[in-house]
Design a protein around this motif. Structure first.
Motif, short mmCIF file in Angstrom:
data_model
loop_
_atom_site.label_atom_id
_atom_site.label_comp_id
_atom_site.label_asym_id
_atom_site.label_seq_id
_atom_site.Cartn_x
_atom_site.Cartn_y
_atom_site.Cartn_z
N PRO A 199 0.82 -1.22 0.00
CA PRO A 199 0.00 0.00 0.00
C PRO A 199 0.85 1.26 0.00
O PRO A 199 1.99 1.28 0.46
N ILE A 200 0.26 2.33 -0.50
CA ILE A 200 0.92 3.64 -0.55
C ILE A 200 0.24 4.53 0.49
O ILE A 200 -0.92 4.92 0.33
N CYS A 201 0.96 4.85 1.58
CA CYS A 201 0.38 5.65 2.65
C CYS A 201 0.50 7.14 2.30
O CYS A 201 1.18 7.55 1.34
N SER A 202 -0.15 7.97 3.09
CA SER A 202 -0.15 9.41 2.81
C SER A 202 1.23 10.03 3.00
O SER A 202 1.62 10.94 2.25
N GLU A 203 1.99 9.56 4.01
CA GLU A 203 3.34 10.10 4.23
C GLU A 203 4.25 9.78 3.05
O GLU A 203 5.02 10.64 2.59
N GLU A 204 4.16 8.56 2.55
CA GLU A 204 4.98 8.19 1.40
C GLU A 204 4.60 9.01 0.17
O GLU A 204 5.48 9.44 -0.60
N ARG A 205 3.33 9.26 0.01
CA ARG A 205 2.92 10.05 -1.15
C ARG A 205 3.43 11.48 -1.06
O ARG A 205 3.84 12.08 -2.07
N GLU A 231 11.16 16.93 3.98
CA GLU A 231 9.72 16.69 4.11
C GLU A 231 9.44 15.63 5.16
O GLU A 231 8.45 15.73 5.90
N LEU A 232 10.29 14.62 5.25
CA LEU A 232 10.12 13.57 6.26
C LEU A 232 10.26 14.15 7.67
O LEU A 232 9.48 13.81 8.57
N GLN A 234 9.66 17.22 8.49
CA GLN A 234 8.46 18.04 8.69
C GLN A 234 7.27 17.17 9.10
O GLN A 234 6.48 17.54 9.98
N ILE A 235 7.17 16.03 8.47
CA ILE A 235 6.08 15.10 8.82
C ILE A 235 6.22 14.63 10.26
O ILE A 235 5.24 14.57 11.03
N LYS A 236 7.45 14.33 10.67
CA LYS A 236 7.68 13.89 12.05
C LYS A 236 7.33 14.99 13.05
O LYS A 236 6.74 14.74 14.11
N THR A 237 7.69 16.24 12.71
CA THR A 237 7.36 17.37 13.59
C THR A 237 5.85 17.54 13.72
O THR A 237 5.32 17.78 14.82
N GLU A 238 5.15 17.42 12.60
CA GLU A 238 3.69 17.54 12.65
C GLU A 238 3.07 16.43 13.49
O GLU A 238 2.13 16.67 14.26
N VAL A 239 3.60 15.24 13.37
CA VAL A 239 3.07 14.12 14.17
C VAL A 239 3.30 14.37 15.65
O VAL A 239 2.42 14.12 16.49
N CYS A 240 4.48 14.89 16.01
CA CYS A 240 4.77 15.19 17.42
C CYS A 240 3.85 16.27 17.94
O CYS A 240 3.36 16.20 19.09
N GLU A 241 3.59 17.30 17.14
CA GLU A 241 2.69 18.37 17.57
C GLU A 241 1.27 17.84 17.78
O GLU A 241 0.60 18.21 18.75
N VAL A 242 0.83 17.00 16.87
CA VAL A 242 -0.52 16.43 17.01
C VAL A 242 -0.62 15.58 18.26
O VAL A 242 -1.61 15.66 19.02
N ASN A 243 0.41 14.79 18.53
CA ASN A 243 0.40 13.96 19.74
C ASN A 243 0.42 14.82 21.00
O ASN A 243 -0.25 14.50 21.99
#
Length: 423
Positions: A199-205, A231-232, A234-243
């Protein structure tokens, strides 16, 4: 082997299908060595046809299958896809492991959603251009072929399939020789959800999109990798902020619950605890949990749920016992009412003719009547000329004395003896 009517009948019998051809929706003719398709004109209601594992060299004889939806033709000797214009409702076509070198003659199959053509002889981008006419194609399996052209040409053809969601190119030389093969395909085919079985997840896309934009602008693969790494992160930072926001929300909810519970429901909680403790002492339900000063919100919620369940169980026990007491009380009242009614019924029945009292009096009366009858019989016997022969002297004497009722035996009187015939 020839596909005769008798061979088809035997196949129906082995699979326990209907002998009448028009009643079968599935037809299993696989692994029989048939060299051609024949004698299927009467199977007009077939929706699934299994013809894999034979020796077919041509697709023919399927013009009567108007309702056909799935067709299995893998592991044969087919070189072309043809003569499927009458199967307008076909949705699934499997022609894998054949000798097909080009995808064509599929423009009439507008309902086709899955095309499995792995293990054939496809080698160029022109050999797969036939899929462009399939407007509803969602799954395309091109694995284990001989595609060895540039990936850009393959992507140019596949990008025209607007409904394509699942693609497989593994096992081809192009997938092994092309650098960054997966990133290129994902960045160009933006509607794909699965590539080569993954599968192609949203982060990979997101990462592949940034990577593809850099490559299309003329950047090198190293620059594209650096942009994808940014970009990766940035994705990790966004995930940490959401958590973090999620945890803060949970803590605030826990604090509001504890404050509301301490101010508004203190009295009700104390009353509820008293009721629960009383019920537990009554029915032997002892809480073995040790008190703790630091209890998390989830643990407290679980404890409240368990207490609520125990309280409901105790209420059920009390309700069942109450019903049992009520039923016993009703039975006792019914029994007492019956005992009170029986003497009244006996008193009322005493006025009748068949009571115990009447029975006792009737016995004495019967004895008196029997005495009177016996006295009369004794008197008649004394005046009879056969009195000496009919009864002994002591009997007559005893009868003449008229004994009392207590000394009288009603069965002591002998019946009269008829005279003897001397003639």
């Amino acid at each position: 082997m020839r596909m005769s009517k008798e061979a088809i009948r035997l196949c129906l019998k082995r699979k326990e299908l209907w002998e009448s051809p028009g009643l079968n929706e599935r037809l299993y003719l696989h692994n029989k060595g048939f060299a051609e398709i024949r004698n299927l004109e009467r199977f007009t209601e077939v929706t699934s046809l299994f013809l894999e594992g034979n020796a077919l060299t041509k697709i023919d004889g399927l013009s009567a299958q108007k309702h056909l939806q799935t067709l299995y033709l893998q592991k044969n000797k087919l070189e072309h896809i043809e003569n499927l214009d009458g199967c307008l409702g076909l949705k699934y076509l499997d022609v894998s492991n054949n000798l097909i070198s080009k995808i064509d003659n599929l423009s009439s199959l507008q309902s086709l959603e899955s095309l499995i053509i792995k293990g054939n002889r496809l080698s160029k981008a022109d050999s797969i251009k036939g899929v462009v006419h399939l407007k509803r194609l969602r799954e395309l399996d091109l694995s284990k072929n001989k595609i060895n052209c540039t990936l850009e040409k393959i992507i140019e053809v596949l990008s025209k399939c607007k409904s394509l969601r699942i693609l497989s190119l593994k096992g081809n030389p192009i997938a092994k020789s092309t650098k960054h093969y997966r990133k290129l395909v994902v960045s160009r085919c933006k509607r794909l959800t699965h590539l080569d079985g993954k599968p192609i997840c949203s982060e990979e896309r997101r990462r592949c999109k940034i990577w593809g934009d850099v490559v299309q602008k003329g950047g090198s693969y190293d620059e594209a990798d650096a942009a994808a790494l940014v970009e990766l992160n940035q994705i990790k930072t966004e995930v940490c902020e959401v958590n973090a926001e999620r945890n803060a929300l949970r803590r605030s909810m826990h604090g509001s619950r504890s404050s509301d519970g301490s101010t508004s429901s203190g009295k009700s909680s104390s009353i509820g605890a008293t009721v629960v403790d009383g019920i537990k002492k009554t029915f032997g339900l002892v809480d073995s949990r040790a008190p703790s000063s630091s209890i998390s919100w989830s643990s407290k919620r679980n404890m409240d749920e368990s207490m609520r369940r125990e309280l409901e169980e105790a209420r059920d026990i009390v309700e069942s016992q109450r019903k049992e007491i009520v039923s016993l009380k009703v039975q006792l009242e019914e029994k007492q009412s019956k005992e009170n009614v029986e003497p009244t019924q006996v008193h009322m029945i005493d006025l009748g003719e068949d009571s115990e009292r009447e029975t006792s009096y009737s016995l004495l009366k019967n004895q008196q009547l029997a005495q009177t009858a016996n006295v009369k019989v004794a008197a008649d016997t004394q005046h009879s000329p056969l009195s000496a022969v009919q009864a002994p002297s002591n009997r007559s004497a005893s009868m003449s004395s008229y004994p009392g009722v207590d000394d009288f035996d009603p069965f002591s009187i002998m019946p009269p003896i008829p005279p003897r015939n001397t003639t």
